[in-house]
Motif scaffolding. Structure first.
Motif, short mmCIF file in Angstrom:
data_model
loop_
_atom_site.label_atom_id
_atom_site.label_comp_id
_atom_site.label_asym_id
_atom_site.label_seq_id
_atom_site.Cartn_x
_atom_site.Cartn_y
_atom_site.Cartn_z
N SER A 244 0.84 -1.10 0.16
CA SER A 244 0.19 -0.05 -0.09
C SER A 244 0.82 1.18 0.08
CB SER A 244 -1.01 -0.04 1.29
OG SER A 244 -0.35 -0.04 2.41
N ILE A 245 0.38 2.33 -0.24
CA ILE A 245 0.94 3.51 -0.10
C ILE A 245 0.58 4.53 0.80
CG2 ILE A 245 1.34 5.82 -1.45
CD1 ILE A 245 2.89 3.42 -2.79
N GLU A 246 1.61 5.21 1.55
CA GLU A 246 1.21 6.11 2.73
C GLU A 246 1.85 7.52 2.29
OE1 GLU A 246 2.13 4.47 6.40
OE2 GLU A 246 0.71 2.83 6.50
N GLU A 270 -6.98 -5.04 -3.76
CA GLU A 270 -8.10 -4.22 -3.28
C GLU A 270 -7.08 -3.39 -2.31
OE1 GLU A 270 -11.90 -3.61 -2.55
OE2 GLU A 270 -10.99 -4.57 -4.07
N VAL A 271 -6.26 -3.84 -1.57
CA VAL A 271 -5.44 -3.32 -0.51
C VAL A 271 -4.59 -1.76 -1.20
CG1 VAL A 271 -3.32 -3.25 1.11
CG2 VAL A 271 -5.12 -5.40 0.93
N LEU A 272 -3.76 -2.28 -2.30
CA LEU A 272 -3.30 -1.48 -3.05
C LEU A 272 -4.31 -0.12 -3.51
CD1 LEU A 272 -0.63 -0.21 -4.08
CD2 LEU A 272 -1.16 -1.33 -6.25
N PHE A 273 -5.28 -0.36 -4.16
CA PHE A 273 -6.25 0.66 -4.70
C PHE A 273 -6.87 1.41 -3.62
CE2 PHE A 273 -7.03 -1.20 -9.40
CZ PHE A 273 -5.52 -1.18 -9.48
N LYS A 274 -7.25 0.84 -2.42
CA LYS A 274 -7.73 1.38 -1.41
C LYS A 274 -6.94 2.35 -0.88
CE LYS A 274 -11.20 -1.42 0.72
NZ LYS A 274 -12.45 -0.40 0.87
N ALA A 284 -3.70 9.96 -8.42
CA ALA A 284 -3.66 8.65 -8.87
C ALA A 284 -4.24 8.27 -10.19
CB ALA A 284 -4.40 7.99 -7.80
N ILE A 285 -3.69 7.43 -10.76
CA ILE A 285 -4.15 6.94 -12.07
C ILE A 285 -4.05 5.35 -11.79
CG2 ILE A 285 -3.72 6.34 -14.56
CD1 ILE A 285 -2.11 9.09 -14.64
N GLY A 286 -5.45 4.48 -12.13
CA GLY A 286 -5.69 3.21 -11.86
C GLY A 286 -5.68 2.48 -13.08
N ASP A 295 -10.94 -8.94 -7.68
CA ASP A 295 -10.06 -8.16 -6.90
C ASP A 295 -9.64 -7.04 -7.30
OD1 ASP A 295 -8.30 -8.04 -4.42
OD2 ASP A 295 -6.39 -8.60 -5.41
N GLY A 296 -10.07 -5.92 -6.45
CA GLY A 296 -9.56 -4.56 -6.70
C GLY A 296 -10.68 -4.00 -7.38
N ALA A 297 -11.71 -4.29 -7.79
CA ALA A 297 -12.95 -3.65 -8.51
C ALA A 297 -13.65 -2.65 -7.63
CB ALA A 297 -13.88 -4.58 -9.06
N LYS A 298 -13.84 -3.13 -6.39
CA LYS A 298 -14.63 -1.96 -5.63
C LYS A 298 -13.66 -0.84 -5.17
CE LYS A 298 -17.76 -5.36 -3.46
NZ LYS A 298 -18.10 -6.14 -2.43
N ALA A 299 -12.43 -1.30 -4.87
CA ALA A 299 -11.51 -0.30 -4.46
C ALA A 299 -11.30 0.80 -5.71
CB ALA A 299 -10.16 -0.79 -3.92
N MET A 300 -11.08 0.24 -6.97
CA MET A 300 -11.06 0.98 -8.08
C MET A 300 -12.17 2.14 -8.06
SD MET A 300 -10.07 0.30 -12.02
CE MET A 300 -8.50 0.55 -12.27
N ARG A 301 -13.30 1.70 -7.74
CA ARG A 301 -14.36 2.67 -7.50
C ARG A 301 -14.23 3.64 -6.84
NH1 ARG A 301 -19.65 3.74 -9.45
NH2 ARG A 301 -20.10 5.93 -8.85
N GLU A 302 -13.80 3.30 -5.57
CA GLU A 302 -13.15 4.25 -4.58
C GLU A 302 -12.31 5.34 -4.92
OE1 GLU A 302 -12.13 2.56 -0.78
OE2 GLU A 302 -13.79 1.00 -0.88
#
Length: 361
Positions: A244-246, A270-274, A284-286, A295-302
């Motif tokens: 993840s990124i902080e 999911e963890v990374l995109f959240k 950010a660019i996803g 995996d990651g679909a919901k977090a990409m919407r976020e």
């Protein structure tokens, strides 16, 4: 519904027996043949026309890589590699993925009988995914193929320092090692930082990062906990750990941690995109590349809701369209593009947003 027909290729009689039994336990698949070497496998493939083969790397008479190379040029079909989890095994497996293998299973070095039984669910799931995968004919190389070959496209013009606050986040699974390679090799040396979660087990991501680093204009490395995330660099989540990124003052830093699997994966997109949505927001660019599952679909919407710009790989260029499809269905995606267009499009997007930033000054 017809069963998935599989052929097992392995020089070990024990492994052939175990894989046959694991496959035949599944109600939706059948092992129609088991070959001790590629020559026997060739006849079985010709006579039995299987949907998928599992292929060992180290075999007598012809190794698995040579056989795979011939197979994908003459009769492309879904292949799941069964490779020993060693440093050499990792390098050879990456070569197999480059040649067109859909996926791989890391075979245990010791305790093979118990180890394969513990991997039974993973093995059969990967066979199911492979049976639906889009495989392409491997072209005959005009020059010798391999890591030493410069397969990079012509150098694109740089994007300039206005991209230094931007970070590109990439999520990928089945088929993603080669999709990520194609994207990264098309980026200029001054590209924004790139942070990648590719579903891979521990022991493979370091070799994967080293392989990409030898091919790309940007620096590619396995991410380390606490390091600064810098432009012109790509950071790959270590197998078996979340990335993840902080934010630390004016800097972005990588956070690499053990944890529970998320969406059955560690590392998880999911963890990374959240973290992208929470920490990087509109900078950010996803990018969602080929892969099975959601995996990651919901977090990409976020990410999109936080102001990020998001792109998904199109179905025609995916090995497996699952993850991009789910991101599109979640309303997370601004553009759906063929793989070959993603890097040029991101460069165009960065230049256009840099121009807008200058106009506001």
């Amino acid at each position: 519904m017809s069963k998935i027909r599989a052929v097992v290729v392995d020089d070990s009689a024990l492994v052939r027996s175990l894989l046959t039994e694991i496959i035949n336990r599944q109600p939706d698949m059948q092992c129609v043949g088991a070959a001790a070497d590629p020559y026997a496998a060739r006849e079985m493939i010709r006579n039995l026309n299987p949907d998928v083969i599992t292929l060992d790397v180290e075999m007598p008479r012809m190794d698995g890589i040579d056989f795979l190379s011939k197979l994908m040029r003459l009769r492309p079909m879904p292949v799941v590699m069964v490779s020993t989890l060693t440093e050499r095994g990792a390098e050879v497996t990456l070569r197999a993925l480059e040649l067109g293998a859909v996926d791989f299973v890391a075979k245990p070095k010791i305790g093979i009988a118990d180890g394969l039984q513990q991997l039974a669910q993973e093995i059969t799931e990967k066979i199911r995914v492979a049976a639906k995968a889009q495989v392409r004919k491997l072209p005959s190389p005009a020059t010798p193929a391999g890591p030493a070959s410069d397969t990079r496209p012509p150098a694109p013009a740089g994007v300039g320092r206005l991209s230094t606050e931007k970070i590109i986040f990439i999520g990928a699974s089945t088929g993603g090692t080669e999709a990520t390679r194609e994207l990264l090799t098309a980026l200029p040396a001054d590209a924004p930082a790139v942070v990648i979660t590719q579903h891979m087990p521990a022991g493979f991501t370091r070799s994967y990062a080293a392989r990409l680093n030898s091919l790309c204009r940007i620096v590619v490395k396995e991410a380390q906990d606490g390091e600064r995330v810098l432009p012109g660099h790509a950071y790959i989540a270590p197998g078996g750990q979340h990335l993840s990124i902080e934010r630390s003052g004016a800097n972005y830093i990588a956070r690499v941690q053990l944890g529970e699997p998320v969406n059955r994966h560690m590392p998880s997109v999911e963890v990374l995109f959240k973290s992208a949505a929470r920490v990087v927001g509109p900078n950010a660019i996803g990018v969602m590349l080929t892969g099975m599952g959601a995996d990651g679909a919901k977090a990409m919407r976020e990410m999109r809701d936080a102001g990020a710009y998001c792109v998904a790989q199109d179905e025609a260029s995916c090995v497996v369209f699952g993850m991009p499809r789910e991101a599109i269905a979640a309303g997370a995606v601004h553009e759906v593009l063929p793989l070959s267009r993603i890097a040029p499009h991101l460069i165009e997007h960065l230049r256009s947003t840099a121009g807008l930033s200058l106009n506001r000054v």
